[in-house]
Write an enzyme that holds these catalytic residues in place. Structure first.
Site, PDB file in Angstrom:
ATOM      1  N   CYS A   1      -6.016 -11.073  -2.168  1.00 36.46           N
ATOM      2  CA  CYS A   1      -6.141  -9.759  -1.515  1.00 36.46           C
ATOM      3  C   CYS A   1      -6.548  -8.659  -2.474  1.00 36.46           C
ATOM      4  O   CYS A   1      -6.903  -7.564  -2.047  1.00 36.46           O
ATOM      5  CB  CYS A   1      -4.826  -9.375  -0.824  1.00 36.46           C
ATOM      6  SG  CYS A   1      -3.478  -9.189  -1.998  1.00 36.46           S
TER       7      CYS A   1
ATOM      8  N   ASP B   1      -4.564  -7.090  -4.518  1.00 33.43           N
ATOM      9  CA  ASP B   1      -3.486  -6.133  -4.775  1.00 33.43           C
ATOM     10  C   ASP B   1      -2.911  -6.333  -6.178  1.00 33.43           C
ATOM     11  O   ASP B   1      -2.965  -7.429  -6.734  1.00 33.43           O
ATOM     12  CB  ASP B   1      -2.381  -6.283  -3.728  1.00 33.43           C
ATOM     13  CG  ASP B   1      -2.869  -5.825  -2.359  1.00 33.43           C
ATOM     14  OD1 ASP B   1      -3.907  -5.138  -2.310  1.00 33.43           O
ATOM     15  OD2 ASP B   1      -2.212  -6.146  -1.365  1.00 33.43           O
TER      16      ASP B   1
ATOM     17  N   CYS C   1       0.159  -3.900  -0.167  1.00 35.91           N
ATOM     18  CA  CYS C   1       0.562  -3.788   1.236  1.00 35.91           C
ATOM     19  C   CYS C   1       2.046  -3.442   1.367  1.00 35.91           C
ATOM     20  O   CYS C   1       2.776  -3.339   0.387  1.00 35.91           O
ATOM     21  CB  CYS C   1       0.273  -5.105   1.934  1.00 35.91           C
ATOM     22  SG  CYS C   1       1.331  -6.428   1.335  1.00 35.91           S
TER      23      CYS C   1
ATOM     24  N   CYS D   1       2.919 -12.067  -0.943  1.00 34.16           N
ATOM     25  CA  CYS D   1       3.037 -10.720  -1.514  1.00 34.16           C
ATOM     26  C   CYS D   1       4.288 -10.622  -2.389  1.00 34.16           C
ATOM     27  O   CYS D   1       4.292  -9.930  -3.410  1.00 34.16           O
ATOM     28  CB  CYS D   1       3.097  -9.671  -0.412  1.00 34.16           C
ATOM     29  SG  CYS D   1       1.861  -9.923   0.882  1.00 34.16           S
TER      30      CYS D   1
END
Ligand code: FES
Length: 123
Positions: free
Chosen positions: A33, A35, A58, A102
């Site tokens: 992603c 991130d 996120c 995440c």
């Protein structure tokens, strides 16, 4: 998608920002992603005295970072190394399956920061 605990932590994250005097910093990224999470620690005599995070990511990543800092403050570096992303997920009351990755950033950023500390302080 997210439970109330995750939303609450996301809206009121603890220990976010720069940590003045940090002597251990770990930055990790998620290739899928894009991130990024940075964990900054103050470690004295192998005890984590303070921790702050900066996360460009996120809701789940921010909630996991905040929870992770709360879980490691006061712990020894060896204890902090034992914390798994699943422990962070449990402390958050769960994450949607597609968001589990995440929380891995939290575990990895702690490990990176401690590795950074050891490289500088333990010969
Ligand atoms: Fe990238 Fe959550 S989607 S860390």
């Amino acid at each position: 998608m997210y439970n109330e605990k995750v939303i609450e932590v996301f809206k009121n994250p603890k220990n976010m920002g720069d940590l003045e005097g940090a002597n251990a910093i770990g930055t990790v990224g998620n290739v899928t992603c894009g991130d990024i999470m940075q964990m900054s620690l103050i470690i004295e005599e192998d005890i984590i005295k303070d921790a702050k995070f900066k996360t460009f990511g996120c809701v789940a990543a921010i909630a996991a970072s905040s929870m992770a800092t709360e879980m490691i403050i006061g712990k020894s570096i060896n204890e902090a190394m034992q914390i798994k992303n699943s422990d962070v997920v449990d402390a958050l009351g769960g994450l949607p399956p597609q968001k589990i990755h995440c929380s891995v950033l939290a575990e990895e950023s702690i490990h990176e920061a401690i590795k950074n500390y050891k490289e500088k302080h333990i010969k």
